[in-house]
Design an enzyme around this catalytic site. Structure first.
Site, PDB file in Angstrom:
ATOM      1  N   SER A 290      35.850  29.142  37.760  1.00 41.53           N
ATOM      2  CA  SER A 290      35.487  29.534  39.135  1.00 41.53           C
ATOM      3  C   SER A 290      36.254  30.802  39.526  1.00 41.53           C
ATOM      4  O   SER A 290      35.812  31.912  39.246  1.00 41.53           O
ATOM      5  CB  SER A 290      35.750  28.381  40.106  1.00 41.53           C
ATOM      6  OG  SER A 290      37.132  28.059  40.149  1.00 41.53           O
ATOM      7  N   ARG A 291      37.393  30.625  40.146  1.00 42.13           N
ATOM      8  CA  ARG A 291      38.289  31.737  40.457  1.00 42.13           C
ATOM      9  C   ARG A 291      39.714  31.236  40.243  1.00 42.13           C
ATOM     10  O   ARG A 291      39.988  30.044  40.470  1.00 42.13           O
ATOM     11  CB  ARG A 291      38.131  32.178  41.929  1.00 42.13           C
ATOM     12  CG  ARG A 291      36.844  32.931  42.221  1.00 42.13           C
ATOM     13  CD  ARG A 291      36.828  34.325  41.599  1.00 42.13           C
ATOM     14  NE  ARG A 291      35.631  35.079  41.920  1.00 42.13           N
ATOM     15  CZ  ARG A 291      34.542  35.138  41.150  1.00 42.13           C
ATOM     16  NH1 ARG A 291      34.487  34.463  40.013  1.00 42.13           N
ATOM     17  NH2 ARG A 291      33.511  35.878  41.505  1.00 42.13           N
TER      18      ARG A 291
ATOM     19  N   GLU B 298      44.214  39.045  38.055  1.00 44.31           N
ATOM     20  CA  GLU B 298      43.420  39.591  36.945  1.00 44.31           C
ATOM     21  C   GLU B 298      43.472  41.109  36.976  1.00 44.31           C
ATOM     22  O   GLU B 298      43.354  41.689  38.067  1.00 44.31           O
ATOM     23  CB  GLU B 298      41.974  39.087  37.047  1.00 44.31           C
ATOM     24  CG  GLU B 298      41.888  37.584  36.854  1.00 44.31           C
ATOM     25  CD  GLU B 298      40.465  37.026  36.959  1.00 44.31           C
ATOM     26  OE1 GLU B 298      39.518  37.828  37.113  1.00 44.31           O
ATOM     27  OE2 GLU B 298      40.318  35.804  36.898  1.00 44.31           O
TER      28      GLU B 298
ATOM     29  N   THR C  30      33.853  25.483  41.603  1.00 48.54           N
ATOM     30  CA  THR C  30      33.594  25.705  43.018  1.00 48.54           C
ATOM     31  C   THR C  30      33.836  27.173  43.403  1.00 48.54           C
ATOM     32  O   THR C  30      34.696  27.826  42.816  1.00 48.54           O
ATOM     33  CB  THR C  30      34.509  24.772  43.837  1.00 48.54           C
ATOM     34  OG1 THR C  30      34.264  24.987  45.197  1.00 48.54           O
ATOM     35  CG2 THR C  30      35.970  25.035  43.569  1.00 48.54           C
TER      36      THR C  30
ATOM     37  N   ASP D 108      38.884  30.778  32.133  1.00 52.88           N
ATOM     38  CA  ASP D 108      38.170  32.067  32.196  1.00 52.88           C
ATOM     39  C   ASP D 108      38.756  32.939  33.299  1.00 52.88           C
ATOM     40  O   ASP D 108      38.507  34.137  33.334  1.00 52.88           O
ATOM     41  CB  ASP D 108      36.682  31.796  32.491  1.00 52.88           C
ATOM     42  CG  ASP D 108      35.851  33.075  32.497  1.00 52.88           C
ATOM     43  OD1 ASP D 108      36.137  33.965  31.668  1.00 52.88           O
ATOM     44  OD2 ASP D 108      34.910  33.183  33.314  1.00 52.88           O
TER      45      ASP D 108
ATOM     46  N   ARG E 119      24.321  25.407  41.414  1.00 54.20           N
ATOM     47  CA  ARG E 119      23.361  25.630  40.319  1.00 54.20           C
ATOM     48  C   ARG E 119      24.054  25.644  38.966  1.00 54.20           C
ATOM     49  O   ARG E 119      23.552  25.086  37.998  1.00 54.20           O
ATOM     50  CB  ARG E 119      22.616  26.956  40.522  1.00 54.20           C
ATOM     51  CG  ARG E 119      21.605  26.963  41.650  1.00 54.20           C
ATOM     52  CD  ARG E 119      21.064  28.364  41.831  1.00 54.20           C
ATOM     53  NE  ARG E 119      22.172  29.299  42.000  1.00 54.20           N
ATOM     54  CZ  ARG E 119      22.705  29.629  43.178  1.00 54.20           C
ATOM     55  NH1 ARG E 119      22.207  29.131  44.283  1.00 54.20           N
ATOM     56  NH2 ARG E 119      23.718  30.464  43.250  1.00 54.20           N
ATOM     57  N   ILE E 120      25.233  26.295  38.902  1.00 53.53           N
ATOM     58  CA  ILE E 120      25.930  26.363  37.606  1.00 53.53           C
ATOM     59  C   ILE E 120      26.455  24.978  37.228  1.00 53.53           C
ATOM     60  O   ILE E 120      26.347  24.549  36.080  1.00 53.53           O
ATOM     61  CB  ILE E 120      27.072  27.403  37.639  1.00 53.53           C
ATOM     62  CG1 ILE E 120      26.508  28.792  37.993  1.00 53.53           C
ATOM     63  CG2 ILE E 120      27.805  27.442  36.302  1.00 53.53           C
ATOM     64  CD1 ILE E 120      27.562  29.875  38.230  1.00 53.53           C
TER      65      ILE E 120
ATOM     66  N   HIS F  90      37.809  36.470  31.979  1.00 56.43           N
ATOM     67  CA  HIS F  90      36.767  36.393  33.016  1.00 56.43           C
ATOM     68  C   HIS F  90      35.410  36.891  32.478  1.00 56.43           C
ATOM     69  O   HIS F  90      34.881  37.904  32.941  1.00 56.43           O
ATOM     70  CB  HIS F  90      37.180  37.178  34.261  1.00 56.43           C
ATOM     71  CG  HIS F  90      36.456  36.722  35.492  1.00 56.43           C
ATOM     72  ND1 HIS F  90      36.996  36.754  36.743  1.00 56.43           N
ATOM     73  CD2 HIS F  90      35.202  36.215  35.660  1.00 56.43           C
ATOM     74  CE1 HIS F  90      36.131  36.295  37.626  1.00 56.43           C
ATOM     75  NE2 HIS F  90      35.024  35.959  36.990  1.00 56.43           N
ATOM     76  N   ILE F  91      34.891  36.118  31.520  1.00 55.86           N
ATOM     77  CA  ILE F  91      33.652  36.536  30.844  1.00 55.86           C
ATOM     78  C   ILE F  91      32.491  35.587  31.122  1.00 55.86           C
ATOM     79  O   ILE F  91      31.528  35.532  30.367  1.00 55.86           O
ATOM     80  CB  ILE F  91      33.849  36.651  29.317  1.00 55.86           C
ATOM     81  CG1 ILE F  91      34.376  35.325  28.726  1.00 55.86           C
ATOM     82  CG2 ILE F  91      34.767  37.816  28.977  1.00 55.86           C
ATOM     83  CD1 ILE F  91      34.259  35.239  27.212  1.00 55.86           C
ATOM     84  N   GLY F  92      32.596  34.823  32.224  1.00 61.03           N
ATOM     85  CA  GLY F  92      31.567  33.821  32.522  1.00 61.03           C
ATOM     86  C   GLY F  92      30.144  34.330  32.353  1.00 61.03           C
ATOM     87  O   GLY F  92      29.305  33.697  31.722  1.00 61.03           O
ATOM     88  N   SER F  93      29.855  35.485  32.912  1.00 64.29           N
ATOM     89  CA  SER F  93      28.477  36.000  32.866  1.00 64.29           C
ATOM     90  C   SER F  93      28.337  37.148  31.873  1.00 64.29           C
ATOM     91  O   SER F  93      27.309  37.818  31.838  1.00 64.29           O
ATOM     92  CB  SER F  93      28.087  36.490  34.255  1.00 64.29           C
ATOM     93  OG  SER F  93      28.980  37.523  34.657  1.00 64.29           O
TER      94      SER F  93
END
Ligand code: DGY
Length: 325
Positions: A241-242, A271, A213, A266, A160-161, A290-293
């Site tokens: 992603s990660r 981390e 992914t 990100d 979806r992203i 790590h601010i994706g959302s």
């Protein structure tokens, strides 16, 4: 008596109001997330755990489940659930849930922010202007960046992203979109003109490569030395992603050796990232924590969705977003 739930961080008030009708909540009130030793000590009699997806403190493994014999549900306030040891959870009949959908557009925004910032050297030139380096004698050629519009974007992981990124690319930036995914997405092909291709073809043809992914055993370090060598020297690599989907040492070498133009990151192998990580010293790397959302609106929506998932299980109902049943 209401079932007990432990939360590894402070829950927004509106979400807590909803939850307290169904459970008693013990919340971590300190900075960041609950330290692992505290978490293990707190969960002896909890039925639910409300936690975050990328924090390794919240790694759901045999050790944690041994400390929580009454646990029924672990609700991640994140779409990623690589902190779950799926096999162990299945064995123990512990349901795991995540928060898809509500963050798709926000994460896609960040992917584009990183594309633009890396291509146009925004953070580097922000520092340049603020430290007084912009002079009448400034040589403009030295601060040129790269066009984003009308180039080719390769998306690895067309969920979806990935689709939300493809939509921005196609309609906002007139880009050609290539994608690599476990399965084909005919709808995305139709809507965004996205071309399905193998990884080699995507890596060799793309001007911008976005890694989107989920982290699984199959995608662990899916991008490494060989893959960076396949990319154009002018390519920009983006990871939202990660961190573990990339061989970080190989990324460092690729940037040091000029094998790619730059990277927008990100996520990191560890981390919070070590402040001495060479990636943080490179002017052609745009790094964010790590601010994706991480917008107030999206985080609130994720918190509520995670609460709904958790409460559903505690009430003996199906959660909206089970990742492990
Ligand atoms: C998630 O929710 O898994 C993402 O990492 C958001 O940034």
């Amino acid at each position: 008596m209401k079932p007990k739930v432990y939360s590894t961080y402070s829950i927004p008030e509106h979400v807590k109001e909803f939850m307290t009708d169904y459970c008693d909540i013990i919340e971590w009130r300190g900075d960041g997330r609950t330290p692992r030793d505290v978490l293990l000590a707190e969960i002896a009699d909890v039925k639910g755990l409300y936690t975050g997806g990328s924090s390794m403190v919240g790694r759901i493994d045999e050790e944690l489940l041994n400390h929580a014999p009454h646990l029924k549900v672990i609700s991640n306030v994140s779409v990623g659930y690589n902190n779950f040891d799926v096999e162990v959870m299945k064995k123990r009949n512990v349901i795991g849930t995540n928060t898809p959908h509500v963050l798709d557009e926000t994460v896609a925004d960040l992917a584009f922010a990183l594309i633009l910032a890396t291509a146009r050297r925004i953070t580097e030139l922000d520092r340049f202007i603020k430290d007084g380096s912009w002079k009448p004698t400034t040589n403009y050629h030295e601060i040129y960046g790269k066009d984003v519009h009308s180039t080719t974007l390769g998306i690895i992981g067309m969920g979806r992203i990935g689709e939300a990124i493809a939509r921005r690319a196609k309609f906002g930036f007139n880009m050609d979109v290539l994608y690599y995914n476990r399965n084909r997405k005919p709808e995305a092909e139709e809507k965004y003109g996205a071309e399905y291709c193998d990884l080699t073809s995507l890596l060799t043809r793309s001007d911008y490569i976005v890694l989107m992914t989920p982290l699984t055993p199959e995608t662990f370090q899916i991008i490494g030395e060989k893959e960076f060598k396949m990319m154009k020297k002018s390519a920009v690599f983006i990871n939202v992603s990660r961190g573990q989907t990339v061989d970080e040492q190989a990324l460092i070498r690729a940037l040091q050796n000029g094998e790619i133009y730059g990277a927008g990151l990100d996520v990191f192998e560890t981390e919070p990232v070590n402040p001495h990580n060479p990636l943080l010293q490179m002017s052609n790397v745009v790094a964010v924590p790590h601010i994706g959302s991480a917008t107030a609106r999206t985080e609130a929506a994720m918190a509520m969705r995670a609460a709904e998932n958790l409460v559903a299980v505690l009430r003996g109902k199906e959660p909206i977003d089970p990742v492990i049943k």
